[in-house]
Design a protein around this motif. Structure first.
Motif, mmCIF file in Angstrom:
data_model
loop_
_atom_site.group_PDB
_atom_site.id
_atom_site.type_symbol
_atom_site.label_atom_id
_atom_site.label_comp_id
_atom_site.label_asym_id
_atom_site.label_seq_id
_atom_site.Cartn_x
_atom_site.Cartn_y
_atom_site.Cartn_z
ATOM 1 N N VAL A 200 0.860 -1.187 0.000
ATOM 2 C CA VAL A 200 0.000 0.000 0.000
ATOM 3 C C VAL A 200 0.898 1.239 0.000
ATOM 4 C CG1 VAL A 200 -1.893 -1.153 1.245
ATOM 5 C CG2 VAL A 200 -0.156 0.098 2.537
ATOM 6 N N VAL A 201 0.282 2.347 -0.315
ATOM 7 C CA VAL A 201 1.044 3.600 -0.440
ATOM 8 C C VAL A 201 0.376 4.679 0.413
ATOM 9 C CG1 VAL A 201 1.704 5.417 -2.087
ATOM 10 C CG2 VAL A 201 1.727 3.014 -2.821
ATOM 11 N N THR A 202 1.191 5.440 1.118
ATOM 12 C CA THR A 202 0.633 6.607 1.822
ATOM 13 C C THR A 202 1.640 7.751 1.749
ATOM 14 O OG1 THR A 202 -0.577 7.319 3.788
ATOM 15 C CG2 THR A 202 1.466 6.109 4.196
ATOM 16 N N TYR A 203 1.235 8.905 2.275
ATOM 17 C CA TYR A 203 2.142 10.063 2.235
ATOM 18 C C TYR A 203 3.353 9.841 3.133
ATOM 19 C CZ TYR A 203 -1.630 12.695 -0.006
ATOM 20 O OH TYR A 203 -2.594 13.127 -0.863
ATOM 21 N N HIS A 204 4.462 10.455 2.750
ATOM 22 C CA HIS A 204 5.684 10.409 3.550
ATOM 23 C C HIS A 204 5.501 11.314 4.779
ATOM 24 C CE1 HIS A 204 9.868 10.876 4.702
ATOM 25 N NE2 HIS A 204 10.182 9.903 3.844
ATOM 26 N N PRO A 205 6.014 10.877 5.946
ATOM 27 C CA PRO A 205 5.883 11.730 7.140
ATOM 28 C C PRO A 205 6.463 13.137 6.939
ATOM 29 C CG PRO A 205 6.725 9.567 7.756
ATOM 30 C CD PRO A 205 6.643 9.580 6.261
ATOM 31 N N ALA A 206 7.519 13.270 6.121
ATOM 32 C CA ALA A 206 8.088 14.608 5.887
ATOM 33 C C ALA A 206 7.070 15.499 5.164
ATOM 34 C CB ALA A 206 9.370 14.497 5.071
ATOM 35 N N TYR A 207 6.263 14.885 4.298
ATOM 36 C CA TYR A 207 5.202 15.634 3.611
ATOM 37 C C TYR A 207 4.176 16.106 4.639
ATOM 38 C CZ TYR A 207 1.110 16.431 0.623
ATOM 39 O OH TYR A 207 -0.003 16.980 0.021
ATOM 40 N N SER A 213 -2.482 18.949 7.327
ATOM 41 C CA SER A 213 -3.886 18.604 7.068
ATOM 42 C C SER A 213 -4.018 17.223 6.391
ATOM 43 C CB SER A 213 -4.560 19.674 6.203
ATOM 44 O OG SER A 213 -3.930 19.698 4.951
ATOM 45 N N ALA A 214 -2.912 16.715 5.836
ATOM 46 C CA ALA A 214 -2.970 15.394 5.177
ATOM 47 C C ALA A 214 -2.862 14.243 6.189
ATOM 48 C CB ALA A 214 -1.870 15.287 4.127
ATOM 49 N N LYS A 215 -2.663 14.606 7.480
ATOM 50 C CA LYS A 215 -2.519 13.537 8.498
ATOM 51 C C LYS A 215 -3.754 12.648 8.556
ATOM 52 C CE LYS A 215 0.677 15.797 11.643
ATOM 53 N NZ LYS A 215 0.818 16.498 12.926
ATOM 54 N N LYS A 216 -4.925 13.280 8.356
ATOM 55 C CA LYS A 216 -6.149 12.459 8.465
ATOM 56 C C LYS A 216 -6.212 11.419 7.335
ATOM 57 C CE LYS A 216 -9.181 16.110 6.601
ATOM 58 N NZ LYS A 216 -8.073 17.064 6.375
ATOM 59 N N GLU A 217 -5.668 11.792 6.182
ATOM 60 C CA GLU A 217 -5.669 10.821 5.069
ATOM 61 C C GLU A 217 -4.711 9.657 5.365
ATOM 62 O OE1 GLU A 217 -5.848 13.243 1.161
ATOM 63 O OE2 GLU A 217 -5.804 14.566 2.891
ATOM 64 N N VAL A 218 -3.578 9.987 5.977
ATOM 65 C CA VAL A 218 -2.633 8.926 6.347
ATOM 66 C C VAL A 218 -3.270 8.023 7.405
ATOM 67 C CG1 VAL A 218 -0.412 8.456 7.458
ATOM 68 C CG2 VAL A 218 -0.586 10.214 5.695
ATOM 69 N N TRP A 219 -4.014 8.640 8.312
ATOM 70 C CA TRP A 219 -4.662 7.825 9.357
ATOM 71 C C TRP A 219 -5.676 6.863 8.729
ATOM 72 C CZ3 TRP A 219 -3.573 5.551 13.407
ATOM 73 C CH2 TRP A 219 -4.530 5.099 14.322
ATOM 74 N N ILE A 220 -6.392 7.349 7.734
ATOM 75 C CA ILE A 220 -7.337 6.463 7.020
ATOM 76 C C ILE A 220 -6.557 5.304 6.388
ATOM 77 C CG2 ILE A 220 -8.855 6.339 4.975
ATOM 78 C CD1 ILE A 220 -9.738 9.257 5.716
#
Ligand code: URA
Length: 236
Positions: A200-207, A213-220
């Motif tokens: 699976v792929v998610t955003y990089h923590p540095a991003y 605001s993208a933290k919620k998408e990573v949590w999903i």
């Protein structure tokens, strides 16, 4: 009683009955050899995985296969459990990682640690590594030839550990593993096959540090990972 001893009991009963009718004889009815305990499926232990990965790490530590060897302080091979069900793959070591020889120990690493904790997991039970094992100068993204030169190390790590899920952190890891130029928006929320492993792929923590605001998408994405691992999904 298991199937085999049940069958033997039936055969013995049948033999008794047949003995009273000598014309049939009993020699065509051999009792099945009693089977000893079922052999357990051989599982690859962390110790044997270490035996496989130790020489790979040794080779990486003196690697000179690309220009990054000239500017590195340390080779950041990766760390964590070789029995990990979940492996995170980042881009490449930054300044802190290059200093310490460990992946994700700087600001992005702190955020990754928080993500892991929120998943009710520990850093020790996952495995963390990068696409390239040496720091690209000024933290620039690694060049395609650098990614290619390091590819064998990453492949050995993933195919030896054989986690249930490989989670690519960011575009560089996703592109390197999936050989795609697709944007993150097209990669998140999907499941990929990488040489027989689920990815699976998610955003990089540095991003996320730049775009909280993208933290919620990573949590999903991480909730999906937990579901796929069959782990409890924490209520937020
Ligand atoms: N960013 C990465 O991609 N990897 C690290 O190890 C640290 C920061």
């Amino acid at each position: 009683m298991n199937d085999r001893s049940e069958l033997n009991a039936i055969i013995r009963e049948t033999q008794k009955i047949l003995k009273s009718y000598p014309v049939f004889g009993t020699h065509e009815l051999p009792v099945l050899p009693t089977r000893t305990k079922e052999k357990p499926m051989k599982s690859v232990t962390a110790a044997s995985k270490e035996q496989i990965l130790a020489p790979v790490r040794e080779k990486a530590l003196v690697c000179q296969d690309c220009r990054l060897c000239k500017t590195r302080n340390s080779v950041v091979f990766g760390e964590g459990s070789l029995d990990a069900e979940l492996v995170f793959v980042g881009e490449g070591p930054g300044r802190d990682e290059d200093k310490q020889g460990r992946p994700f120990v700087g600001a992005a690493g702190n955020l990754l640690n928080k993500m892991i904790t929120a998943m009710q997991m520990t850093r020790e039970e996952v495995y963390i590594c990068n696409v390239v094992k040496c720091r690209p100068p000024q933290n620039r993204p690694p060049e395609p030839d650098e990614v290619a030169a390091c590819g064998g190390y990453l492949e050995s790590q993933l195919l030896t550990i054989r986690p249930k899920i490989v989670c690519a952190l960011g575009k560089t890891a996703a592109s390197a593993l999936l050989q795609t130029e697709a944007p993150m928006s097209a990669l998140r929320g999907k499941t990929f096959d990488w040489k027989g492993l689920t990815m699976v792929v998610t955003y990089h923590p540095a991003y996320l540090l730049r775009n909280p605001s993208a933290k919620k998408e990573v949590w999903i994405d991480m909730l999906r990972v937990l579901e796929m691992l069959g782990r409890p999904v924490p209520a937020v």
